[in-house]
Scaffold this active site. Structure first.
Site, short mmCIF file in Angstrom:
data_model
loop_
_atom_site.label_atom_id
_atom_site.label_comp_id
_atom_site.label_asym_id
_atom_site.label_seq_id
_atom_site.Cartn_x
_atom_site.Cartn_y
_atom_site.Cartn_z
N LYS A 25 0.87 -0.91 0.26
CA LYS A 25 -0.49 0.16 -0.23
C LYS A 25 1.17 0.93 0.45
O LYS A 25 0.47 1.81 -0.62
CB LYS A 25 -0.69 0.23 1.59
CG LYS A 25 -2.39 1.07 1.14
CD LYS A 25 -3.11 0.70 2.77
CE LYS A 25 -4.05 -1.05 2.40
NZ LYS A 25 -4.08 -1.44 3.72
N ARG A 94 -3.14 2.76 8.73
CA ARG A 94 -4.07 1.69 7.76
C ARG A 94 -2.32 0.83 7.73
O ARG A 94 -1.39 1.07 7.57
CB ARG A 94 -4.19 2.08 5.99
CG ARG A 94 -4.74 2.95 6.08
CD ARG A 94 -5.59 3.25 4.64
NE ARG A 94 -6.21 2.33 4.52
CZ ARG A 94 -6.97 2.42 2.77
NH1 ARG A 94 -6.52 3.24 2.51
NH2 ARG A 94 -7.87 1.07 2.55
N GLY A 103 -6.43 -10.68 7.52
CA GLY A 103 -6.36 -11.18 8.83
C GLY A 103 -5.13 -10.10 10.15
O GLY A 103 -5.27 -10.39 10.58
N MET A 105 -4.70 -6.00 10.90
CA MET A 105 -5.28 -5.10 11.28
C MET A 105 -5.82 -3.89 10.06
O MET A 105 -4.58 -4.00 9.84
CB MET A 105 -4.80 -4.08 12.20
CG MET A 105 -5.93 -2.74 12.88
SD MET A 105 -4.76 -1.44 14.00
CE MET A 105 -4.90 -1.11 12.60
N ARG A 338 -3.45 -0.88 -6.96
CA ARG A 338 -2.47 -2.26 -6.53
C ARG A 338 -2.85 -3.32 -8.19
O ARG A 338 -4.38 -2.96 -8.50
CB ARG A 338 -2.75 -3.63 -5.62
CG ARG A 338 -3.91 -3.47 -5.14
CD ARG A 338 -4.23 -4.54 -3.88
NE ARG A 338 -5.58 -4.52 -4.23
CZ ARG A 338 -5.76 -5.62 -3.13
NH1 ARG A 338 -5.56 -5.78 -1.91
NH2 ARG A 338 -7.31 -5.27 -2.82
N HIS A 460 -4.88 -42.34 -3.54
CA HIS A 460 -4.76 -43.47 -4.70
C HIS A 460 -6.21 -42.71 -5.62
O HIS A 460 -5.34 -42.29 -6.64
CB HIS A 460 -5.15 -44.72 -4.57
CG HIS A 460 -5.55 -45.62 -5.86
ND1 HIS A 460 -6.76 -45.71 -6.86
CD2 HIS A 460 -3.63 -45.95 -6.34
CE1 HIS A 460 -6.15 -46.73 -7.69
NE2 HIS A 460 -4.74 -46.83 -7.23
N SER A 791 15.75 -41.54 -15.00
CA SER A 791 14.87 -40.61 -15.12
C SER A 791 14.11 -40.88 -13.40
O SER A 791 14.14 -41.19 -12.98
CB SER A 791 13.83 -41.59 -15.52
OG SER A 791 12.76 -41.33 -15.18
N GLY A 793 12.33 -40.78 -10.59
CA GLY A 793 11.15 -41.21 -10.21
C GLY A 793 10.79 -40.55 -8.75
O GLY A 793 11.52 -41.19 -7.38
N ASP A 796 8.33 -42.06 -5.73
CA ASP A 796 9.11 -42.99 -4.44
C ASP A 796 10.20 -42.51 -3.68
O ASP A 796 10.32 -42.97 -2.81
CB ASP A 796 9.61 -44.22 -5.61
CG ASP A 796 8.46 -45.36 -5.65
OD1 ASP A 796 7.95 -45.99 -4.35
OD2 ASP A 796 8.56 -46.59 -7.15
N CYS A 859 9.72 -37.88 -14.28
CA CYS A 859 8.43 -38.94 -14.46
C CYS A 859 8.08 -39.06 -13.23
O CYS A 859 6.35 -39.95 -13.85
CB CYS A 859 9.13 -39.99 -15.86
SG CYS A 859 9.84 -41.31 -13.98
N TYR A 879 14.39 -32.95 -19.88
CA TYR A 879 12.82 -33.10 -19.86
C TYR A 879 11.97 -33.55 -18.78
O TYR A 879 12.48 -33.88 -17.62
CB TYR A 879 12.42 -33.73 -21.08
CG TYR A 879 12.40 -35.42 -20.69
CD1 TYR A 879 11.70 -36.46 -19.92
CD2 TYR A 879 14.03 -36.28 -20.44
CE1 TYR A 879 11.89 -38.08 -19.74
CE2 TYR A 879 14.30 -37.39 -20.03
CZ TYR A 879 13.13 -38.60 -20.02
OH TYR A 879 13.25 -39.58 -19.83
C1 PEP Z 1 7.75 -42.71 -9.32
O1 PEP Z 1 8.55 -43.16 -8.70
O2 PEP Z 1 8.04 -41.40 -9.56
C2 PEP Z 1 7.53 -43.42 -10.72
C3 PEP Z 1 7.32 -42.00 -11.61
O3 PEP Z 1 7.24 -44.95 -10.54
P1 PEP Z 1 5.49 -45.19 -10.16
O4 PEP Z 1 5.25 -43.77 -9.49
O5 PEP Z 1 5.03 -45.80 -11.15
O6 PEP Z 1 6.33 -45.81 -8.28
MG MG Z 2 8.28 -45.87 -9.01
#
Ligand code: PEP
Ligand code: MG
Length: 915
Positions: A25, A94, A103, A105, A338, A460, A791, A793, A796, A859, A879
């Site tokens: 402000k 203010r 939240g 004053m 703003r 899930h 890659s 994961g 996990d 991934c 990637y």
């Molecule tokens: C991971 O563990 O990030 C992964 C891509 O494998 P999954 O989710 O199939 O265990």
């Molecule tokens: Mg995995």
């Protein structure tokens, strides 16, 4: 003596870039003042003063005098003294932190009014009613926000005064009524706060400033900061501004305005105005406001000036601004501006409009939108929710967690088989379960939406639904789901039977009875190629998305791949911009009809019977891979060898035990079932996540991985010979040590050489590994010796780094952890940079030290999370791979990451990734 810091800034000393010091402000008031706009004079006490006050429990040395110097200058400029009995200067106090923060004053107006100066104000304004109205407002606001008196008690007295007069509006109270109200308020303050309302103007000011400082640590402010991940140590600034009065009669008033429609981005006049009122009246809703356009009729000169100022502000801030203003007897004053909040669609439209207007460039447009906003635009919505027609919206029968956005309508079904069967005959269905597990997958695929009574945002149901771009509400605890009776009971005892139509809103977690009309997302139609950017009726939304995502593609360095398992998914992924597949999970290929082959594999007690089972799976696998390689011709396809424990493909232990026991009792038991039960018992694990899965399966189930590699190699050879350009890559899951990978790699190389020789084509496929265990990350330097790519994961890797099992913890205690602020967002949704992120960075660096050309991707779910994409860009990955629906988000965020770190690339990410 050390230099005391400067704690107070006149507006002329500040500017919009000093938000950290002056708050949003204060910085913007200074900016407007310096632009020559009509801002009432004032000054700002810095956030640094607040931090010092909170640390010391008292005003820092020098603050009192510095405030006095600025106050004196203000008094001189205004020709009045604060609270002067004859002609008082009044000020507002203010709060204003660097981030807008409900939240804290907010505001106390009319500081400086006392029993003595109220008469002076009346005389100067020639309006006794106005003076007493201002005084009662001061006591009310000050009493509530500075002295902590319950605000309702003031409202009760105001209502009593109106009742006594038979009045409906505060405007009907005259000077005498308001004077009596002031007495009642003062008595209330004395009783409730244990002190008299202060009659010394400077004391009023100091108490208000202190209250603003202290409000930084109020409960609601703390909670808000925790949720929004705003650091606790910033402090708030305090703005002290000469009062201008919107309550001086019909030629005065106050209002709020936007320079464009924050809901749609359309240019025009948007806002509300309230005549004869002070600021808080607009939000308090005590009287109905009129649309801003009305002001043109009421006070044309002020209206014209306001529009002129709005244009100046837009041009200056190069963005949509929101504004608070007051008109005092025909004079317009700017009280705040703003850069305004806006909806996702407005964000895209406005960014593109501003580029067209030449106010910003394409890079800046990219910074102005976010992947989260694009994701919002990609879900279908209920018509009622999308046009804000709340009045017509039906009443929800339950509310759960908005787990995967979108709107779904269909018949309630309670098991996956019914979902599949009904969908196959053309019905739209909603799968309703207490919670879902991998066995429900086919039903989830068939359903329009998923509703569960248990589990959180990363259960899930939620994770799988988000991956599929499917609407999901989970954890709707008020629902009693009875899968056997095929019904659920909702709020007020409403019972929904199988086949009844329900509507589920994954954007706000609401569940409705019956069919609520749905509108599809035009943005998805555009990515699918079903709508052109300049098509009818979008008011520039698709043109804006096309332009901004197109620019992201040009500048990004990160490539994007898809997590896709079928030819159909792969084709969609390509339409959505995938530059390959980063993860093809092979486990779904072992379900359904094929389970019997897995059972035979597990039961095999001779090499021949094992070979026969594998032989039956081989052609099926080969066909699966052939379809995906065809859909992704010319682009890399990373195929992961089987990961989940084998028992997931076998019958349920309890069900099979019951079946065998019953059959034995009836004397109809079969040896085969008993052998199967033995095998299921043998393979049963307490912690399957940490058990016999991934590469471990490959090492202990002879021939399994070799069969998969052969299927990949044969599919590739067939495609090569047919003139295609397959680029499969073989990925080994759950490796913890290089020795595991070496064994699988040697076997894979042998199979590749064999198939190459059989088909007369060289098969030089890259072999790499997932990095999804802490040990893999920590020994990445060794592992890279045997891997051509990594890659990450991160699903996990997150579970194993934190040491909690996702399926268990999300439903049981994540809600409590989020409430307690242990994390602001689930680490399964957004990468935990401090822990998991460090492992990723370390493995990337040490892997590349061993093998400079090592390919690096991710991934896990995080590959499509906007915040995490930025991290992967910064860490130098090649990637990100995510579900097809998240691809546009990943493309956009990869572009933003490149622009935000100032290293926009020009061509890199947009080109096809064919190694
Ligand atoms: C991971 O563990 O990030 C992964 C891509 O494998 P999954 O989710 O199939 O265990
Ligand atoms: Mg995995």
């Amino acid at each position: 003596m050390p230099n005391t810091p400067k704690f107070v800034y006149a507006f002329s000393e500040g500017n919009k870039d000093l938000k950290d010091l002056l708050g949003g402000k204060g910085a913007n008031l200074a900016e407007m003042a310096n632009l020559g706009l009509p801002v009432p004079p004032g000054f700002t006490i810095t956030t640094e003063a607040c931090r010092a006050y909170l640390a010391e429990g008292a005003e820092p040395a020098g603050l009192h005098d510095e405030v006095q110097r600025h106050l004196s200058a203000l008094e001189e400029g205004m020709g009045r003294r604060l609270g002067d009995p004859d002609d008082p200067l009044l000020v507002s106090v203010r709060s204003g932190a660097a981030f807008s923060m409900p939240g804290m004053m907010d505001t106390v107006l009319n500081i400086g009014l006392t029993d003595a100066s109220v008469a002076g104000l009346a005389a100067q304004a020639d309006d006794e009613r106005f003076a007493w109205d201002s005084y009662r407002r001061l006591i009310q606001m000050f009493g509530k926000t500075v002295l902590g008196v319950d605000g309702d008690l003031f409202e009760e007295r105001l209502d009593a005064a109106k009742r006594a007069k038979g009045a409906s509006s505060d405007l009907d109270l005259d000077a005498a009524d308001l004077r009596a109200l002031v007495d009642a308020y003062k008595a209330l303050v004395a009783k409730e706060a244990g002190r008299d309302f202060p009659q010394d103007p400077r004391a009023q000011l100091d108490l208000a400033v202190r209250a603003v400082f202290a409000s930084w640590n109020g409960d609601r402010a703390r909670l808000y900061r925790r949720q929004e991940r705003i650091p606790d140590n910033l402090g708030t600034a305090v703005n002290i501004v000469a009062m201008v009065f919107g309550n001086l009669g019909a030629d005065s008033g106050t209002g709020v305005a936007f320079t464009r429609d924050p809901a749609t981005g359309k240019q025009g006049v948007y806002g509300d105005y309230l005549a004869n009122a002070q600021g808080e009246d607009v939000v308090a809703g005590i009287r109905n406001t009129v649309p801003l356009a009305e002001l043109e009729r009421l006070d044309k000169p002020s209206y014209d000036r306001l529009l002129e100022i709005m244009e100046i502000l837009e041009g200056h801030y190069r963005d949509l601004c929101d504004i608070e203003f007051t008109i005092e007897r025909g004079a317009l004053w700017m009280l705040q501006t703003r850069v305004g909040k806006r909806t996702a669609e407005a964000a895209f439209r406005i960014a593109a409009q501003l580029v067209d207007q030449g106010l910003i460039d394409d890079d800046e447009a990219l910074r102005r939108v976010s992947g989260a906003q694009l994701a919002q635009l990609m879900f279908p919505r209920f018509a009622a929710a999308s046009d804000g027609a709340d009045a017509d919206a039906p009443e929800p029968v339950a509310e759960g967690i908005a787990a995967s956005p979108g709107a779904a309508v269909g018949r309630a079904v309670f098991d996956q088989a019914t979902a599949v069967a009904w969908a196959a005959r053309g019905d739209r269905v909603i799968l309703v379960r207490r919670e879902t597990n991998p066995d429900d997958l086919a039903g989830m695929v068939a359903a329009e939406g998923i509703l569960t009574s248990r589990g959180g945002k990363t259960s899930h149901a939620a994770v799988v639904a988000r991956g599929m771009g499917k609407t999901c509400v989970c954890g709707a605890e008020a629902l009693a789901v009875d899968p056997r009776g095929k019904r659920f009971t909702a709020r007020d005892g409403v019972v929904v039977e199988e086949g009844d139509v329900i509507s589920v809103d994954g954007t706000n977690g609401k569940v409705y009875l019956g069919e609520v009309p749905v509108v599809p997302s035009p943005v998805v139609d555009y990515f699918e190629g079903r709508a052109t950017p300049d098509g009818e009726g979008q008011d520039g939304l698709l043109t804006a998305v096309d332009r901004i995502v197109g620019h992201a593609d040009r500048v990004r360095r990160l490539r994007v791949r898809a997590n896709a398992d079928t030819g159909e998914d792969a084709a969609r992924a390509r339409r959505f911009g995938a530059q390959g597949i980063g993860l093809l999970r092979t486990e779904h290929m072992f379900l359904g009809e094929r389970r019997k082959h897995v059972e035979r594999l597990v039961l095999a007690d001779t090499d021949d019977s094992r070979a026969a089972a594998l032989e039956a799976l081989l052609p099926l696998q080969r066909q699966d891979f052939a379809e995906v390689l065809a859909a992704m011709d010319g682009l890399p396809v990373t195929i992961r060898l089987l990961d989940p424990p084998l028992h997931e493909f076998l019958p349920d232990l309890t069900e099979l035990s019951v079946k065998v026991a019953l059959a034995d009792e009836r004397g109809t038991g079969s040896d085969e079932d008993r052998a199967l039960l033995d095998a299921v018992r043998r393979l049963h694990e307490q912690n399957p996540m940490l058990g016999l899965r991934g590469v471990r399966l490959g090492l202990v189930v002879p021939g399994l991985f070799a069969m998969q590699v052969r299927a990949i190699a044969e599919a590739a050879a067939d495609r090569l010979r047919a003139g295609g350009a397959p680029h499969p890559e073989i990925m080994v899951p759950l490796v913890g040590g290089v020795q595991e990978l070496e064994i699988v790699r040697d076997e894979a190389l042998r199979v590749l050489a064999e198939v190459g020789a059989e088909h007369g084509v060289p098969l030089d496929l890259p072999i790499g590994t997932m990095i999804e265990l802490p040990r893999a990350a920590l020994t990445a330097g060794q592992i890279a010796g045997s891997a051509e790519f990594f890659s990450f994961g991160t699903n996990d890797l997150t579970q194993t780094t934190w040491g909690f099992s996702r399926d268990d913890v999300e439903a049981s205690f994540f809600a409590a952890y989020l409430d307690a602020g242990v994390f602001g967002v689930s680490p399964f949704e957004s990468l935990d940079r401090d822990g998991v992120g460090r492992l990723v960075a370390l493995a990337a660096a040490e892997g590349r030290a061993t093998r400079p050309g090592l390919g690096l991707g991710v991934c896990g779910e995080h590959g499509g999370d906007p915040d995490s994409v930025r991290f992967f860009h910064d860490t130098g990955l090649d990637y990100v791979s995510c579900s097809p629906f998240r691809l546009p988000v990943a493309r956009l965020e990869a572009g933003r990451a490149a622009v935000l770190d100032g290293r926009a690339h020009g061509t890199g990410g947009g080109t096809a990734d064919t190694r």
